[in-house]
Design an enzyme around this catalytic site. Structure first.
Site, PDB file in Angstrom:
ATOM      1  N   ASP A  30       9.098   1.178 -10.309  1.00  0.00           N
ATOM      2  CA  ASP A  30       8.205   1.608  -9.223  1.00  0.00           C
ATOM      3  C   ASP A  30       8.730   1.033  -7.911  1.00  0.00           C
ATOM      4  O   ASP A  30       9.485   0.059  -7.905  1.00  0.00           O
ATOM      5  CB  ASP A  30       6.771   1.118  -9.459  1.00  0.00           C
ATOM      6  CG  ASP A  30       5.824   1.600  -8.359  1.00  0.00           C
ATOM      7  OD1 ASP A  30       5.881   2.794  -8.004  1.00  0.00           O
ATOM      8  OD2 ASP A  30       5.038   0.790  -7.843  1.00  0.00           O
ATOM      9  N   SER A  31       8.261   1.618  -6.807  1.00  0.00           N
ATOM     10  CA  SER A  31       8.636   1.098  -5.492  1.00  0.00           C
ATOM     11  C   SER A  31       8.113  -0.331  -5.306  1.00  0.00           C
ATOM     12  O   SER A  31       8.675  -1.096  -4.540  1.00  0.00           O
ATOM     13  CB  SER A  31       8.057   1.995  -4.407  1.00  0.00           C
ATOM     14  OG  SER A  31       6.648   2.026  -4.525  1.00  0.00           O
TER      15      SER A  31
ATOM     16  N   CYS B 147      -1.066   8.317  -7.651  1.00  0.00           N
ATOM     17  CA  CYS B 147      -0.158   7.274  -7.172  1.00  0.00           C
ATOM     18  C   CYS B 147      -0.462   6.047  -8.017  1.00  0.00           C
ATOM     19  O   CYS B 147      -1.637   5.696  -8.208  1.00  0.00           O
ATOM     20  CB  CYS B 147      -0.418   6.978  -5.697  1.00  0.00           C
ATOM     21  SG  CYS B 147       0.458   5.510  -5.109  1.00  0.00           S
ATOM     22  N   THR B 148       0.588   5.423  -8.532  1.00  0.00           N
ATOM     23  CA  THR B 148       0.353   4.358  -9.517  1.00  0.00           C
ATOM     24  C   THR B 148      -0.230   3.090  -8.890  1.00  0.00           C
ATOM     25  O   THR B 148      -0.631   2.182  -9.613  1.00  0.00           O
ATOM     26  CB  THR B 148       1.649   4.049 -10.282  1.00  0.00           C
ATOM     27  OG1 THR B 148       2.676   3.720  -9.340  1.00  0.00           O
ATOM     28  CG2 THR B 148       2.083   5.235 -11.107  1.00  0.00           C
ATOM     29  N   HIS B 149      -0.277   3.035  -7.573  1.00  0.00           N
ATOM     30  CA  HIS B 149      -0.952   1.902  -6.922  1.00  0.00           C
ATOM     31  C   HIS B 149      -2.487   2.054  -6.962  1.00  0.00           C
ATOM     32  O   HIS B 149      -3.209   1.068  -6.863  1.00  0.00           O
ATOM     33  CB  HIS B 149      -0.553   1.799  -5.452  1.00  0.00           C
ATOM     34  CG  HIS B 149       0.775   1.152  -5.212  1.00  0.00           C
ATOM     35  ND1 HIS B 149       1.959   1.717  -5.608  1.00  0.00           N
ATOM     36  CD2 HIS B 149       1.097  -0.016  -4.604  1.00  0.00           C
ATOM     37  CE1 HIS B 149       2.963   0.918  -5.238  1.00  0.00           C
ATOM     38  NE2 HIS B 149       2.466  -0.132  -4.631  1.00  0.00           N
TER      39      HIS B 149
ATOM     40  N   GLU C 154      -0.399  -3.180  -0.954  1.00  0.00           N
ATOM     41  CA  GLU C 154       0.759  -4.100  -0.987  1.00  0.00           C
ATOM     42  C   GLU C 154       0.482  -5.340  -0.126  1.00  0.00           C
ATOM     43  O   GLU C 154       0.995  -6.410  -0.387  1.00  0.00           O
ATOM     44  CB  GLU C 154       2.031  -3.385  -0.490  1.00  0.00           C
ATOM     45  CG  GLU C 154       2.552  -2.302  -1.440  1.00  0.00           C
ATOM     46  CD  GLU C 154       3.528  -2.813  -2.506  1.00  0.00           C
ATOM     47  OE1 GLU C 154       4.307  -3.714  -2.223  1.00  0.00           O
ATOM     48  OE2 GLU C 154       3.475  -2.290  -3.641  1.00  0.00           O
TER      49      GLU C 154
ATOM     50  N   CYS D 288       6.207   5.933 -10.886  1.00  0.00           N
ATOM     51  CA  CYS D 288       5.975   6.121  -9.459  1.00  0.00           C
ATOM     52  C   CYS D 288       5.948   7.619  -9.218  1.00  0.00           C
ATOM     53  O   CYS D 288       6.919   8.320  -9.544  1.00  0.00           O
ATOM     54  CB  CYS D 288       7.131   5.470  -8.687  1.00  0.00           C
ATOM     55  SG  CYS D 288       7.105   5.781  -6.920  1.00  0.00           S
ATOM     56  N   ASN D 289       4.847   8.110  -8.683  1.00  0.00           N
ATOM     57  CA  ASN D 289       4.730   9.547  -8.453  1.00  0.00           C
ATOM     58  C   ASN D 289       5.700  10.028  -7.385  1.00  0.00           C
ATOM     59  O   ASN D 289       6.282  11.106  -7.487  1.00  0.00           O
ATOM     60  CB  ASN D 289       3.305   9.898  -8.026  1.00  0.00           C
ATOM     61  CG  ASN D 289       2.328   9.758  -9.171  1.00  0.00           C
ATOM     62  OD1 ASN D 289       2.039  10.718  -9.864  1.00  0.00           O
ATOM     63  ND2 ASN D 289       1.836   8.559  -9.398  1.00  0.00           N
ATOM     64  N   THR D 290       5.877   9.206  -6.352  1.00  0.00           N
ATOM     65  CA  THR D 290       6.752   9.603  -5.248  1.00  0.00           C
ATOM     66  C   THR D 290       8.181   9.773  -5.759  1.00  0.00           C
ATOM     67  O   THR D 290       8.844  10.769  -5.460  1.00  0.00           O
ATOM     68  CB  THR D 290       6.692   8.543  -4.128  1.00  0.00           C
ATOM     69  OG1 THR D 290       5.308   8.266  -3.859  1.00  0.00           O
ATOM     70  CG2 THR D 290       7.366   9.022  -2.876  1.00  0.00           C
TER      71      THR D 290
ATOM     72  N   TYR E 190       7.481   3.771  -0.528  1.00  0.00           N
ATOM     73  CA  TYR E 190       8.357   4.937  -0.550  1.00  0.00           C
ATOM     74  C   TYR E 190       7.636   6.191  -0.010  1.00  0.00           C
ATOM     75  O   TYR E 190       8.276   7.170   0.331  1.00  0.00           O
ATOM     76  CB  TYR E 190       8.774   5.270  -1.993  1.00  0.00           C
ATOM     77  CG  TYR E 190       9.879   4.431  -2.591  1.00  0.00           C
ATOM     78  CD1 TYR E 190      10.326   3.247  -2.015  1.00  0.00           C
ATOM     79  CD2 TYR E 190      10.487   4.853  -3.781  1.00  0.00           C
ATOM     80  CE1 TYR E 190      11.336   2.507  -2.602  1.00  0.00           C
ATOM     81  CE2 TYR E 190      11.509   4.119  -4.367  1.00  0.00           C
ATOM     82  CZ  TYR E 190      11.924   2.941  -3.779  1.00  0.00           C
ATOM     83  OH  TYR E 190      12.933   2.221  -4.373  1.00  0.00           O
ATOM     84  N   GLY E 191       6.307   6.132  -0.026  1.00  0.00           N
ATOM     85  CA  GLY E 191       5.486   7.333   0.164  1.00  0.00           C
ATOM     86  C   GLY E 191       5.736   8.127   1.422  1.00  0.00           C
ATOM     87  O   GLY E 191       5.537   9.333   1.448  1.00  0.00           O
TER      88      GLY E 191
HETATM   89  N1  DGL Z   1       3.328   3.822  -6.567  1.00  0.00           N
HETATM   90  C1  DGL Z   1       4.038   4.906  -6.045  1.00  0.00           C
HETATM   91  C2  DGL Z   1       3.518   6.260  -6.400  1.00  0.00           C
HETATM   92  O1  DGL Z   1       3.004   6.405  -7.497  1.00  0.00           O
HETATM   93  C3  DGL Z   1       4.652   4.805  -4.671  1.00  0.00           C
HETATM   94  C4  DGL Z   1       3.906   4.207  -3.592  1.00  0.00           C
HETATM   95  C5  DGL Z   1       4.763   4.024  -2.367  1.00  0.00           C
HETATM   96  O2  DGL Z   1       5.733   3.274  -2.460  1.00  0.00           O
HETATM   97  O3  DGL Z   1       4.467   4.641  -1.345  1.00  0.00           O
HETATM   98  O4  DGL Z   1       3.628   7.187  -5.652  1.00  0.00           O
END
Ligand code: DGL
Length: 276
Positions: A8-9, A190-192, A156, A71-73, A40-41
């Site tokens: 993940d990011s 988004c996994t966050h 974060e 990570c979805n992104t 990363y988003g």
């Molecule tokens: N956790 C990530 C996701 O699922 C990325 C979040 C990010 O870095 O912007 O998209």
């Protein structure tokens, strides 16, 4: 043989790793968080691809045969290129899987009204990946996507529980539900975001089902390993979990406990310097 890589990011993928361990505790896992370059988003397609490629190579170099982009992104912007362009020459016997398809596979069956909302990063929303996957898998489901660019930086930086943080979160939820009041299922794409699940559930109307991806991805990985013995037999099984971060290790260890329910002792990794 080697551990299953989970990338993940930043911290978000730890929410997926938690569910992978709950479902498949016998396997070894190697987690990599590119915290130094998160989020990363809001980054471009090319940059997310380059960063994700570097992380996947790092995990391959450390013995992983199977890497989950938790990570979805990264799944939206890099997975297809890595699978189709890079893997055949880089590592034809290794595999990289994402989190969007497994989530899209189940979300259509959860909604009763047929109206689903997806909350995600700008990158994931702009890629339209959820819409495209759902069109293939459950074309009758109506999907409304909403980008929440503030949420990952808030999480974060540990500001998501502040009053100001909550205000941003409520505003995004209102905007999603205003777009389609018939939504009865919200996918946290988004996994966050699972770290906000309780707060989101307390804010949205009670009939709305808030779905996070961890259990879905774990179920899908279990199924994948069963169907692919040639990959499964390369995954070691000593119930170990190791962590890598591109940021400061002490900060990572401290913050990771919010997302993962065992103590974390990460090692530092330099990404971006090796593969230039
Ligand atoms: N956790 C990530 C996701 O699922 C990325 C979040 C990010 O870095 O912007 O998209």
């Amino acid at each position: 043989m080697g551990p299953i890589g989970v990338f993940d990011s930043g911290y978000g993928g730890l929410t997926i790793l938690q569910d992978l361990r709950n479902k498949l505790p016998e396997y070894d896992y190697l987690y990599l968080g590119d915290n130094a370059r998160a989020p990363y988003g809001t980054r471009s397609f090319d940059v997310v691809y380059e960063f994700t490629y570097e992380a996947v190579r790092e995990l391959f170099d450390r013995g992983c045969h199977l890497v989950i982009l938790a990570c979805n992104t990264a799944s939206a912007k890099a997975l297809r290129t890595i699978q189709q362009k890079d893997l055949p020459t880089l590592a034809p016997n290794k595999r990289v899987l994402g989190v969007i398809r497994p989530s899209a596979e189940v979300i259509g069956s959860i909604t009763k009204t047929g109206h689903v909302g997806v909350l995600a990063t700008e990158g994931t929303v702009r890629s339209n990946s959820y819409f495209l996957e759902l069109q293939k898998l459950s074309p009758e489901t109506i999907i409304e996507q909403h980008a929440c660019p503030m949420w990952v930086p808030l999480i974060e930086n540990d500001r998501h529980t502040s009053e100001a943080g909550k205000m941003f979160i409520k505003e995004d939820l209102d905007q999603l539900l205003d777009k389609d009041p018939q939504i009865d299922t919200i996918l946290l794409g988004c996994t966050h975001y699972p770290i906000l699940k309780e707060f989101i559930e307390s804010y949205v109307p009670k009939n709305i089902h808030v779905v996070s991806q961890g259990a879905i991805v774990a179920e899908s990985l279990a199924d994948y390993l069963m169907r692919h013995p040639e990959i499964e037999r390369n995954c070691t099984k000593n119930s170990n979990v190791d962590f890598l971060t591109s940021e400061n290790v002490e900060i990572f260890n401290r913050k990771a406990t919010q997302f993962f329910d065992s103590p974390v002792h990460a090692s530092h990794v330099n990404l971006g310097l090796k593969f230039k």
